[in-house]
Design a protein around this motif. Structure first.
Motif, PDB file in Angstrom:
ATOM      1  N   THR A  17       0.839  -1.195   0.000  1.00 20.86           N
ATOM      2  CA  THR A  17       0.000   0.000   0.000  1.00 20.86           C
ATOM      3  C   THR A  17       0.874   1.246   0.000  1.00 20.86           C
ATOM      4  N   GLN A  18       0.525   2.186  -0.872  1.00 25.53           N
ATOM      5  CA  GLN A  18       1.277   3.439  -0.986  1.00 25.53           C
ATOM      6  C   GLN A  18       0.310   4.615  -0.934  1.00 25.53           C
ATOM      7  N   LEU A  19       0.755   5.692  -0.329  1.00 31.67           N
ATOM      8  CA  LEU A  19      -0.028   6.928  -0.317  1.00 31.67           C
ATOM      9  C   LEU A  19       0.111   7.627  -1.668  1.00 31.67           C
ATOM     10  N   ARG A  20      -1.008   7.929  -2.295  1.00 29.64           N
ATOM     11  CA  ARG A  20      -0.984   8.693  -3.542  1.00 29.64           C
ATOM     12  C   ARG A  20      -1.009  10.185  -3.262  1.00 29.64           C
ATOM     13  N   SER A  21      -1.813  10.595  -2.291  1.00 30.58           N
ATOM     14  CA  SER A  21      -1.879  12.000  -1.896  1.00 30.58           C
ATOM     15  C   SER A  21      -2.364  12.087  -0.461  1.00 30.58           C
ATOM     16  N   LEU A  22      -1.976  13.160   0.217  1.00 30.08           N
ATOM     17  CA  LEU A  22      -2.322  13.375   1.613  1.00 30.08           C
ATOM     18  C   LEU A  22      -3.197  14.614   1.756  1.00 30.08           C
ATOM     19  N   PRO A  23      -4.159  14.591   2.685  1.00 27.61           N
ATOM     20  CA  PRO A  23      -5.005  15.758   2.909  1.00 27.61           C
ATOM     21  C   PRO A  23      -4.387  16.689   3.940  1.00 27.61           C
ATOM     22  N   ARG A  24      -4.936  17.881   4.049  1.00 24.90           N
ATOM     23  CA  ARG A  24      -4.493  18.785   5.101  1.00 24.90           C
ATOM     24  C   ARG A  24      -5.009  18.309   6.462  1.00 24.90           C
ATOM     25  N   THR A  25      -6.193  17.713   6.480  1.00 24.39           N
ATOM     26  CA  THR A  25      -6.758  17.165   7.708  1.00 24.39           C
ATOM     27  C   THR A  25      -6.741  15.650   7.609  1.00 24.39           C
ATOM     28  N   LEU A  26      -5.913  15.010   8.419  1.00 26.09           N
ATOM     29  CA  LEU A  26      -5.717  13.555   8.380  1.00 26.09           C
ATOM     30  C   LEU A  26      -6.453  12.913   9.554  1.00 26.09           C
ATOM     31  N   SER A  27      -7.438  12.072   9.241  1.00 24.20           N
ATOM     32  CA  SER A  27      -8.243  11.413  10.272  1.00 24.20           C
ATOM     33  C   SER A  27      -7.842   9.949  10.383  1.00 24.20           C
ATOM     34  N   ILE A  28      -7.691   9.474  11.620  1.00 28.20           N
ATOM     35  CA  ILE A  28      -7.257   8.104  11.884  1.00 28.20           C
ATOM     36  C   ILE A  28      -8.256   7.454  12.832  1.00 28.20           C
ATOM     37  N   HIS A  29      -8.800   6.320  12.408  1.00 26.47           N
ATOM     38  CA  HIS A  29      -9.788   5.601  13.200  1.00 26.47           C
ATOM     39  C   HIS A  29      -9.113   4.455  13.953  1.00 26.47           C
ATOM     40  N   LEU A  30      -9.161   4.492  15.269  1.00 25.01           N
ATOM     41  CA  LEU A  30      -8.651   3.401  16.097  1.00 25.01           C
ATOM     42  C   LEU A  30      -9.803   2.437  16.345  1.00 25.01           C
ATOM     43  N   LYS A  31      -9.771   1.303  15.654  1.00 21.79           N
ATOM     44  CA  LYS A  31     -10.879   0.342  15.711  1.00 21.79           C
ATOM     45  C   LYS A  31     -10.694  -0.554  16.933  1.00 21.79           C
ATOM     46  N   ARG A  32     -11.450  -0.267  17.973  1.00 24.42           N
ATOM     47  CA  ARG A  32     -11.276  -0.950  19.256  1.00 24.42           C
ATOM     48  C   ARG A  32     -12.317  -2.041  19.503  1.00 24.42           C
ATOM     49  N   LEU A  33     -13.120  -2.378  18.516  1.00 26.98           N
ATOM     50  CA  LEU A  33     -14.114  -3.427  18.693  1.00 26.98           C
ATOM     51  C   LEU A  33     -13.525  -4.754  18.239  1.00 26.98           C
ATOM     52  N   SER A  34     -13.462  -5.709  19.171  1.00 24.88           N
ATOM     53  CA  SER A  34     -12.890  -7.015  18.869  1.00 24.88           C
ATOM     54  C   SER A  34     -13.746  -7.746  17.844  1.00 24.88           C
ATOM     55  N   GLN A  35     -13.101  -8.332  16.820  1.00 22.72           N
ATOM     56  CA  GLN A  35     -13.824  -9.051  15.781  1.00 22.72           C
ATOM     57  C   GLN A  35     -14.374 -10.380  16.282  1.00 22.72           C
ATOM     58  N   LYS A  36     -13.716 -10.968  17.271  1.00 21.00           N
ATOM     59  CA  LYS A  36     -14.135 -12.279  17.760  1.00 21.00           C
ATOM     60  C   LYS A  36     -15.218 -12.183  18.830  1.00 21.00           C
ATOM     61  N   SER A  37     -14.950 -11.410  19.868  1.00 22.78           N
ATOM     62  CA  SER A  37     -15.876 -11.361  21.004  1.00 22.78           C
ATOM     63  C   SER A  37     -16.810 -10.163  20.975  1.00 22.78           C
ATOM     64  N   MET A  38     -16.593  -9.224  20.061  1.00 22.68           N
ATOM     65  CA  MET A  38     -17.374  -7.986  19.971  1.00 22.68           C
ATOM     66  C   MET A  38     -17.271  -7.157  21.251  1.00 22.68           C
TER      67      MET A  38
END
Length: 357
Positions: A229-250
């Motif tokens: 995976t490569q970045l093609r372009s970056l925004p001025r506002t960069l949002s990052i989602h920390l996915k804290r919901l377990s896939q197995k136990s929910m």
């Protein structure tokens, strides 16, 4: 997720500060961000029930001057605008109410009715990234000017390039995608090991083996490959989602994830993972602007926001109608802690690009 009521703080309207050159001298419309107790425009949003993460997300849009400067240029609403195209106007009207209000908090009833007319559920449990993407998508769909639409899209959109190489025949195929946030999954740690945002970011972009029916090679039909995976372009506002919901136990994963005040992608990613020469950005450094955090479990809890004001570079805690000044140490409490089942944990990080030297 259920929300509880909170004690209000008295936010007193103040006079505009003389140094607010933007409103006095600029011909372009802009918010003064000089009202309220803290003289930075910060004002609460009433807790009107189980509105999930809507209030803190609205605050991240409202306090982002780059975004409001663009939104203010859509003009005034008139009768020729269809009902299903009025979302951005209703959002702007809410921001004007927040800017001019003499109360400690604004009740966004009209804005909520607009969401309901568009069949957007706000009184049910929602994932913060889903609501964030829904709001941005509605904004992009209803801005009347294509030029402004593209400016807002550029402000938030992360463009990626994915190259998959078949492990059997070495056939390569490339796909491009646009994201409104980088999804980073927080996994359980048997020994409660801490992890840094930089490490998780690097893992997301590193080469990795993939397999399954969806990865089938069009040439030899093998279902195993290596994805880069490569970045093609970056925004001025960069949002990052920390996915804290377990896939197995929910269940909610409270593992400690530390994140920096300044995120320098030149120190995190390899050169080949960054945009190519023709798409290079003025700066690869981002300073932390907002943290949307959650207290509670996967089944219930409450959302709030920590936002760094551009007026005084101080951190403020937005808890529905209650706002108070906090320190960086308070923000670091959202890193998470595996031993605190109901602890507060960051789930959405918003970084803003630093000015180029």
């Amino acid at each position: 997720m259920q929300e509880d009521g909170y004690i209000d703080l008295q936010l007193l309207e103040s006079q505009e500060v003389p140094e607010d050159v933007c409103e006095v001298q600029s011909s372009k419309p802009c918010l003064s961000y000089s009202t309220g107790r803290f003289r930075n425009g910060a004002i609460g949003l009433c807790n009107i029930g189980p509105t999930s993460c809507l209030n803190p997300l609205l605050q991240t849009f409202y306090m982002n001057r780059d975004f409001t400067d663009l939104l203010l240029r859509i003009g005034e609403l008139d009768d020729t605008v269809p009902v299903d195209r009025r979302f951005c106007y209703e959002l702007l009207a809410l921001f004007h109410d927040m800017q001019k209000s003499k109360d400690d908090a604004v009740a966004p009833y009209r804005f909520l009715r607009c969401l309901q007319s568009l069949r957007v559920s706000v009184y049910v449990q929602n994932d913060v990234a889903d609501v964030f993407s829904t709001l941005l998508s509605l904004i992009l769909q209803t801005i009347p000017d294509p030029y402004l639409t593209e400016k807002v899209r550029t402000l938030y959109t992360i463009s990626l390039r994915e190259q998959i190489t078949c492990q059997r025949c070495s056939q390569q195929r490339t796909a491009h995608s646009d994201l409104l946030n980088i999804p980073l999954r927080v996994s359980h740690s048997k020994f409660h090991r801490k992890v840094t945002l930089e490490r998780m970011f690097w893992r997301y972009f590193r080469s990795q083996e993939i397999h399954g029916d969806k990865t089938g090679c069009p040439k030899c039909e093998a279902n195993r490959g290596v994805k880069v995976t490569q970045l093609r372009s970056l925004p001025r506002t960069l949002s990052i989602h920390l996915k804290r919901l377990s896939q197995k136990s929910m269940d909610k994963v409270n593992r400690t994830v530390s994140f920096p005040l300044v995120l320098d992608l030149l120190e995190v990613l390899d050169p080949e993972q960054l945009p190519s020469e023709e798409c290079k950005t003025p700066s690869y450094s981002y300073h932390l602007f907002a943290v949307v955090a959650h207290t509670g479990t996967a089944a219930s809890g409450h959302f709030c926001a920590y936002i760094n004001s551009h007026k005084d570079r101080q951190w403020y805690f937005f808890n529905d109608s209650s706002i108070c000044k906090v320190s960086w140490d308070d923000v670091k409490c959202t890193f998470g802690n595996s031993s605190l089942h109901w602890g507060v944990t960051a789930c959405l990080l918003v970084y803003v690009q630093c000015e180029a030297e």
